[in-house]
Design an enzyme around this catalytic site. Sequence first.
Site, PDB file in Angstrom:
ATOM      1  N   CYS A   1       0.833  -1.336   0.062  1.00 48.15           N
ATOM      2  CA  CYS A   1      -0.030   0.071  -0.025  1.00 48.15           C
ATOM      3  C   CYS A   1       0.784   1.393   0.155  1.00 48.15           C
ATOM      4  O   CYS A   1       0.711   2.234  -0.865  1.00 48.15           O
ATOM      5  CB  CYS A   1      -1.098   0.064   1.120  1.00 48.15           C
TER       6      CYS A   1
HETATM    7  N1  LIG Z   1      -2.473  -6.199   1.438  1.00 47.57           N
HETATM    8  C1  LIG Z   1      -2.866  -5.034   1.947  1.00 47.57           C
HETATM    9  O1  LIG Z   1      -2.630  -4.910   2.999  1.00 47.57           O
HETATM   10  C2  LIG Z   1      -3.997  -3.965   1.236  1.00 47.57           C
HETATM   11  C3  LIG Z   1      -4.754  -3.339   2.020  1.00 47.57           C
HETATM   12  C4  LIG Z   1      -5.762  -2.245   1.507  1.00 47.57           C
HETATM   13  C5  LIG Z   1      -5.923  -2.471   0.199  1.00 47.57           C
HETATM   14  N2  LIG Z   1      -5.066  -3.519  -0.559  1.00 47.57           N
HETATM   15  C6  LIG Z   1      -5.230  -3.416  -2.226  1.00 47.57           C
HETATM   16  O2  LIG Z   1      -6.150  -4.453  -2.548  1.00 47.57           O
HETATM   17  C7  LIG Z   1      -5.756  -5.068  -3.734  1.00 47.57           C
HETATM   18  C8  LIG Z   1      -5.443  -6.654  -3.569  1.00 47.57           C
HETATM   19  O3  LIG Z   1      -4.336  -6.659  -2.523  1.00 47.57           O
HETATM   20  P1  LIG Z   1      -3.953  -8.101  -2.061  1.00 47.57           P
HETATM   21  O4  LIG Z   1      -2.768  -7.379  -1.035  1.00 47.57           O
HETATM   22  O5  LIG Z   1      -5.168  -8.750  -1.556  1.00 47.57           O
HETATM   23  O6  LIG Z   1      -3.102  -8.585  -3.331  1.00 47.57           O
HETATM   24  P2  LIG Z   1      -2.647 -10.157  -3.209  1.00 47.57           P
HETATM   25  O7  LIG Z   1      -1.474 -10.131  -4.263  1.00 47.57           O
HETATM   26  O8  LIG Z   1      -2.499 -10.778  -1.827  1.00 47.57           O
HETATM   27  O9  LIG Z   1      -3.864 -11.100  -3.926  1.00 47.57           O
HETATM   28  C9  LIG Z   1      -4.462 -10.707  -5.148  1.00 47.57           C
HETATM   29  C10 LIG Z   1      -4.811 -12.043  -5.698  1.00 47.57           C
HETATM   30  O10 LIG Z   1      -5.462 -11.967  -6.915  1.00 47.57           O
HETATM   31  C11 LIG Z   1      -5.361 -12.978  -7.916  1.00 47.57           C
HETATM   32  N3  LIG Z   1      -5.555 -12.586  -9.215  1.00 47.57           N
HETATM   33  C12 LIG Z   1      -4.831 -11.870 -10.013  1.00 47.57           C
HETATM   34  N4  LIG Z   1      -5.306 -11.718 -11.415  1.00 47.57           N
HETATM   35  C13 LIG Z   1      -6.450 -11.894 -11.067  1.00 47.57           C
HETATM   36  C14 LIG Z   1      -7.720 -12.017 -11.821  1.00 47.57           C
HETATM   37  N5  LIG Z   1      -7.736 -11.501 -12.964  1.00 47.57           N
HETATM   38  N6  LIG Z   1      -8.723 -12.871 -11.576  1.00 47.57           N
HETATM   39  C15 LIG Z   1      -8.864 -13.222 -10.304  1.00 47.57           C
HETATM   40  N7  LIG Z   1      -7.769 -13.183  -9.423  1.00 47.57           N
HETATM   41  C16 LIG Z   1      -6.858 -12.563  -9.978  1.00 47.57           C
HETATM   42  C17 LIG Z   1      -3.852 -13.389  -7.328  1.00 47.57           C
HETATM   43  O11 LIG Z   1      -3.585 -14.656  -7.974  1.00 47.57           O
HETATM   44  C18 LIG Z   1      -4.011 -13.111  -6.071  1.00 47.57           C
HETATM   45  O12 LIG Z   1      -4.236 -14.445  -5.405  1.00 47.57           O
HETATM   46  C19 LIG Z   1      -4.629  -4.170  -4.142  1.00 47.57           C
HETATM   47  O13 LIG Z   1      -5.183  -3.066  -4.921  1.00 47.57           O
HETATM   48  C20 LIG Z   1      -4.056  -3.518  -3.124  1.00 47.57           C
HETATM   49  O14 LIG Z   1      -3.385  -2.251  -3.378  1.00 47.57           O
HETATM   50  C21 LIG Z   1      -4.267  -4.046  -0.199  1.00 47.57           C
END
Ligand SMILES: NC(=O)c1ccc[n+]([C@@H]2O[C@H](COP(=O)([O-])OP(=O)(O)OC[C@H]3O[C@@H](n4cnc5c(N)ncnc54)[C@H](O)[C@@H]3O)[C@@H](O)[C@H]2O)c1
Length: 446
Positions: free
Chosen positions: A274
């Site tokens: 983030c």
């Molecule tokens: N990690 C955090 O602490 C956090 C907090 C708030 C917001 N976010 C935001 O949330 C979003 C997701 O982050 P995350 O940390 O969960 O990511 P992550 O990498 O942990 O998980 C994302 C998942 O999406 C899957 N994926 C990728 N492309 C895909 C598709 N086309 N269809 C289906 N699945 C698909 C991946 O295989 C993975 O399992 C990002 O935009 C991030 O900035 C993250």
Amino acid sequence: MHLKNQLLEKIENRTACVGVVGLGYVGLPLALEFARAGFHVIGYDVSERTTKALMAGKSHIQDVSNEELTRLVKSGKFEATADEERMKEMDAVSIAVPTPLAKTRDPDMSYVLASADAVGRHCRPGVVIVLESTTYPGTTRELMQPKLEACGLTVGENVFLAFSPERVDPGNPTWNTKNTPKIVGGITPACTEIASALYATCLDSIVPVSSTETAELVKLLENTFRSVNIGLVNEMAIVCDKLGVNIWEVIDAAATKPFGFMKFTPGPGIGGHCIPLDPHYLAWKMRTLNYKTRFIDLASEINSEMPAVVVRKVAQALNEEKKAVNGSRILVLGVAYKRDIDDMRESPALDVIRLLENQGAKVAYHDPHVAQFREDGHEHKSVELTDKEITSADAVVIITDHSVVDYQRVVRLAGVIVDTRNATARLAKGKGRIVSLASARSYTAV
Ligand SMILES: NC(=O)c1ccc[n+]([C@@H]2O[C@H](COP(=O)([O-])OP(=O)(O)OC[C@H]3O[C@@H](n4cnc5c(N)ncnc54)[C@H](O)[C@@H]3O)[C@@H](O)[C@H]2O)c1
């Protein structure tokens, strides 16, 4: 109107099939909240490895226990799949796919676009879609809406689209997906109403806002606020170092002010998915409008300098021992980007290790949460924190202050410690010297 009421009723009586696209740090906990609220939840992820492991009750997310996952899989409330066709069954879809930066620091929207295409292929009238991925203002309206409308749907009439940022703080024992207020902004008031009703079934409090752009910007303001304040306190650490003042004492004293001050602490740099990335989404968007976001750029510059500041501290500490970085044995404690989590993404430890290795140091690391990691094709494995490992290091560098590490033992045994987190401040002195990130004066053991 009819479709909207039908969908609201399905949400109300939990007969809606809820889909979560992307089962990572954000998507998996959210999917399980919906399952606990009584919905049948289909989690879709492109990684079959992930979905198979989840169906076998193996969680890859620290905040989700195998027991809870197994319970929800066995009860039939949650299933994970890599079969895109299953999207046809979903009445509500929350999208939580990655939004990284390209090498040029421009937004990489490929995951959002791919998931929007997949949703569009299988979407039908009467479905609500919520984008959760952090992104620049305008994404939901400019990228998502046209994808759905190209499939013959009309947003606000027969399909409902909103943005709702995930604010999860992995590893936070107090605030989680359920009890953190949820911002929801729809393309139309009907979209906001339906998305809010959906999240209200499983989250404690909903904060509706007037548009998708507002909701998108809320998340970017929050993370820019953190980035800028961390940048400020990191600069203050450099200032204190030059003045020979203890930054930690300054911060603790300032934090006694009951109003108008919020405590941020300096460190070896910022990490995670983030804070290092999100502000650049806003900076990019504003560049397209011919505006330069100066606070974002400056904070990013200072924060990304911090690993080099740490390495200079290590070199200085070794120098005082008449040693060079080249050939020295350095033990890095903690490589995850913050305390008590296992997430290595964008961790400043990666930069510190690389910079030390570039100068010829032999670097080993210990992290109770990260058994191994791969960087630049190079495999790193956590060493056991034995007495010998500590005593044989020319310097121990504390990058991440995981709470299970016995710092008293480290202080007792290590020759030189560079402490970037103030983890050793209240401990009895040991045999070696402790060098703080942010005070020119190191102290010698008594
Ligand atoms: N990690 C955090 O602490 C956090 C907090 C708030 C917001 N976010 C935001 O949330 C979003 C997701 O982050 P995350 O940390 O969960 O990511 P992550 O990498 O942990 O998980 C994302 C998942 O999406 C899957 N994926 C990728 N492309 C895909 C598709 N086309 N269809 C289906 N699945 C698909 C991946 O295989 C993975 O399992 C990002 O935009 C991030 O900035 C993250």
